[in-house]
Design an enzyme around this catalytic site. Structure first.
Site, short mmCIF file in Angstrom:
data_model
loop_
_atom_site.label_atom_id
_atom_site.label_comp_id
_atom_site.label_asym_id
_atom_site.label_seq_id
_atom_site.Cartn_x
_atom_site.Cartn_y
_atom_site.Cartn_z
N HIS A 17 5.29 -10.46 -1.48
CA HIS A 17 4.30 -11.93 -1.42
C HIS A 17 4.52 -12.97 -2.77
CE1 HIS A 17 0.94 -8.38 -4.23
NE2 HIS A 17 1.02 -8.68 -2.87
N LYS A 41 -11.64 -1.71 -10.37
CA LYS A 41 -10.48 -0.57 -10.55
C LYS A 41 -9.63 -0.75 -11.57
CE LYS A 41 -7.92 -0.75 -6.52
NZ LYS A 41 -7.20 -2.22 -4.44
N ARG A 90 0.68 -9.19 7.49
CA ARG A 90 2.37 -8.41 7.96
C ARG A 90 1.65 -7.69 9.25
NH1 ARG A 90 0.35 -4.98 2.78
NH2 ARG A 90 -1.32 -5.43 3.68
N SER A 127 1.70 -3.57 -2.74
CA SER A 127 1.79 -2.72 -3.64
C SER A 127 1.43 -1.61 -3.65
CB SER A 127 0.96 -4.30 -4.85
OG SER A 127 1.43 -5.33 -4.73
#
Ligand code: PNS
Length: 163
Positions: A17, A41, A90, A127
């Site tokens: 990040h 969540k 990514r 993460s």
């Protein structure tokens, strides 16, 4: 003022990040980091904790504003006159979903999405993976800012003590 937003869950912020935020900070006058509130969540860190960690680790860039956001990202952008969303890509596997979101967001309000290829060093990094590896005792210290790594190890220990 040229503004952009880097959105995400940031639970917690990783070196991947930071790579994107740092590069965005060189392209724009102000970069807003929008921490998404997801009521469905429960994260490892609270929204306030995530914001504090992001503020601490991005302070050096000098043009970062960190905020939470609830609801649509396009509304966050509209309210602040932000014309561009900056996201890291990514791998090809990111592309399908990111393209869908970019097209949906553009269709909703005309906001543009710019993709930055992540540094190859962080192409596997998320993460979620960091939390999983750390929770089994794996070493993730090279993937997180030092302060974030320390807080993650503490949080995992706290959680374990409560079980
Ligand atoms: O770190 P993540 O979980 O990949 O971040 C995803 C995030 C928060 C950037 C994305 O889900 C988002 O922008 N959510 C806000 C709600 C929204 O605008 N949804 C419609 C997207 S087309």
């Amino acid at each position: 003022m040229r503004r952009a937003v880097c959105p995400g869950s940031f639970d917690p912020i990783t070196n991947g990040h930071l790579d994107i935020i740092e590069r965005a900070s060189k392209l724009y006058d102000v970069v807003h980091v929008a921490v998404a509130i997801n009521r469905n969540k429960q994260g490892m860190f609270t929204i306030e904790e995530r914001i504090a960690l992001i503020e601490e680790t991005t302070a050096q860039y000098g043009n970062i504003v960190v905020e939470s956001h609830l609801g649509l990202l396009v509304d966050f952008c509209r309210e602040r006159d932000i014309p561009a969303i900056v996201k890291g890509l990514r791998a090809v596997s990111d592309f399908d979903y990111e393209l869908q979101m970019a097209q949906m967001n553009h269709g909703l309000t005309g906001v543009e999405t710019l993709f930055l290829p992540t540094s190859p060093t962080y192409s596997f990094l998320s993460s979620t993976l960091v939390k999983e590896v750390a929770s089994y005792g794996g070493d993730v210290s090279h993937l997180l800012p030092e302060t974030v790594h320390r807080r993650l190890v503490e949080r995992i220990a706290e959680r374990r003590a409560q079980q």
